[in-house]
Design a protein around this motif. Sequence first.
Motif, PDB file in Angstrom:
ATOM      1  N   LEU A   1       0.817  -1.212   0.000  1.00  0.00           N
ATOM      2  CA  LEU A   1       0.000   0.000   0.000  1.00  0.00           C
ATOM      3  C   LEU A   1       0.852   1.264   0.000  1.00  0.00           C
ATOM      4  O   LEU A   1       0.469   2.283  -0.586  1.00  0.00           O
ATOM      5  CB  LEU A   1      -0.935  -0.005   1.210  1.00  0.00           C
ATOM      6  N   LEU A   2       2.014   1.213   0.639  1.00  0.00           N
ATOM      7  CA  LEU A   2       2.918   2.373   0.602  1.00  0.00           C
ATOM      8  C   LEU A   2       3.320   2.696  -0.837  1.00  0.00           C
ATOM      9  O   LEU A   2       3.270   3.853  -1.264  1.00  0.00           O
ATOM     10  CB  LEU A   2       4.166   2.088   1.443  1.00  0.00           C
ATOM     11  N   ILE A   3       3.721   1.667  -1.566  1.00  0.00           N
ATOM     12  CA  ILE A   3       4.154   1.893  -2.947  1.00  0.00           C
ATOM     13  C   ILE A   3       2.968   2.246  -3.842  1.00  0.00           C
ATOM     14  O   ILE A   3       3.062   3.132  -4.702  1.00  0.00           O
ATOM     15  CB  ILE A   3       4.884   0.646  -3.477  1.00  0.00           C
ATOM     16  N   LYS A   4       1.851   1.574  -3.645  1.00  0.00           N
ATOM     17  CA  LYS A   4       0.672   1.831  -4.473  1.00  0.00           C
ATOM     18  C   LYS A   4       0.149   3.257  -4.287  1.00  0.00           C
ATOM     19  O   LYS A   4      -0.177   3.946  -5.257  1.00  0.00           O
ATOM     20  CB  LYS A   4      -0.437   0.832  -4.131  1.00  0.00           C
ATOM     21  N   ASN A   5       0.076   3.708  -3.034  1.00  0.00           N
ATOM     22  CA  ASN A   5      -0.524   5.009  -2.744  1.00  0.00           C
ATOM     23  C   ASN A   5       0.468   6.169  -2.762  1.00  0.00           C
ATOM     24  O   ASN A   5       0.068   7.316  -2.965  1.00  0.00           O
ATOM     25  CB  ASN A   5      -1.212   4.968  -1.377  1.00  0.00           C
ATOM     26  N   HIS A   6       1.751   5.889  -2.535  1.00  0.00           N
ATOM     27  CA  HIS A   6       2.730   6.978  -2.409  1.00  0.00           C
ATOM     28  C   HIS A   6       4.002   6.714  -3.205  1.00  0.00           C
ATOM     29  O   HIS A   6       5.052   7.285  -2.895  1.00  0.00           O
ATOM     30  CB  HIS A   6       3.076   7.184  -0.927  1.00  0.00           C
ATOM     31  N   GLY A   7       3.912   5.870  -4.220  1.00  0.00           N
ATOM     32  CA  GLY A   7       5.083   5.514  -5.006  1.00  0.00           C
ATOM     33  C   GLY A   7       5.800   6.697  -5.618  1.00  0.00           C
ATOM     34  O   GLY A   7       7.033   6.721  -5.693  1.00  0.00           O
ATOM     35  N   GLU A   8       5.035   7.714  -6.023  1.00  0.00           N
ATOM     36  CA  GLU A   8       5.646   8.881  -6.660  1.00  0.00           C
ATOM     37  C   GLU A   8       6.474   9.704  -5.676  1.00  0.00           C
ATOM     38  O   GLU A   8       7.319  10.504  -6.090  1.00  0.00           O
ATOM     39  CB  GLU A   8       4.558   9.759  -7.285  1.00  0.00           C
TER      40      GLU A   8
END
Length: 208
Positions: free
Chosen positions: A131-138
């Motif tokens: 979820l960290l990468i999915k929601n805040h990957g940028e």
Amino acid sequence: GLLVYKNPAARPMSDADILVPLNKAREAVELLKKEGYKPANEAILEHDMKYGRGMGFTDDSGRELDLHWRAMPDSIKNSKESDFWDQAVPIDVMGANAFRFSYTDELLQTIVHGLRKNPEPPIRWVADAFLLIKNHGEEIDWERLLNYAQRYKVIIQLKEGLSFLVNEFKVDIPANAQSKLYRCNPGYAERVVYWHSQRIGDNRKKVS
């Protein structure tokens, strides 16, 4: 939990984890003691304040709190007191001023801690990291992630964690970051750190 989960009830937690600056560790320990919290192992408290990551505390009602003065203990000689704090983000916790990790540092901590042997295997690291990468990957600084992993000798853990997420959950990670990561060749010291985290980790016997 609040970083990546819209509903905090979706992320079970058995205790609270608090990180304080290394130069505030002794002050924080004394404050907890004054509030009725007892260290899990007083006999090794001084040793852990010099060489360890932190210690658990409990009060008479059974409430648990883990106090940390190092985010990672894996390679203390390569760490800096400003690590993790230099990009910490101010937050409000029930009216108190505090800080949280940047998303980059949270991802590294999530993977490394998740792969560390623990009395209660924290398999929930997979959902946290996904979820960290999915929601805040940028917002993840992959160069910083690799730099920290190299300095703290946790490249193997980062490789394994990210590979699992990519292969099993099709997580989107920049190709150049993957390429740089897989070109990193861990040395003997790093393999020793990995061996320790996999076979001993947090399952250290208490000293009476």
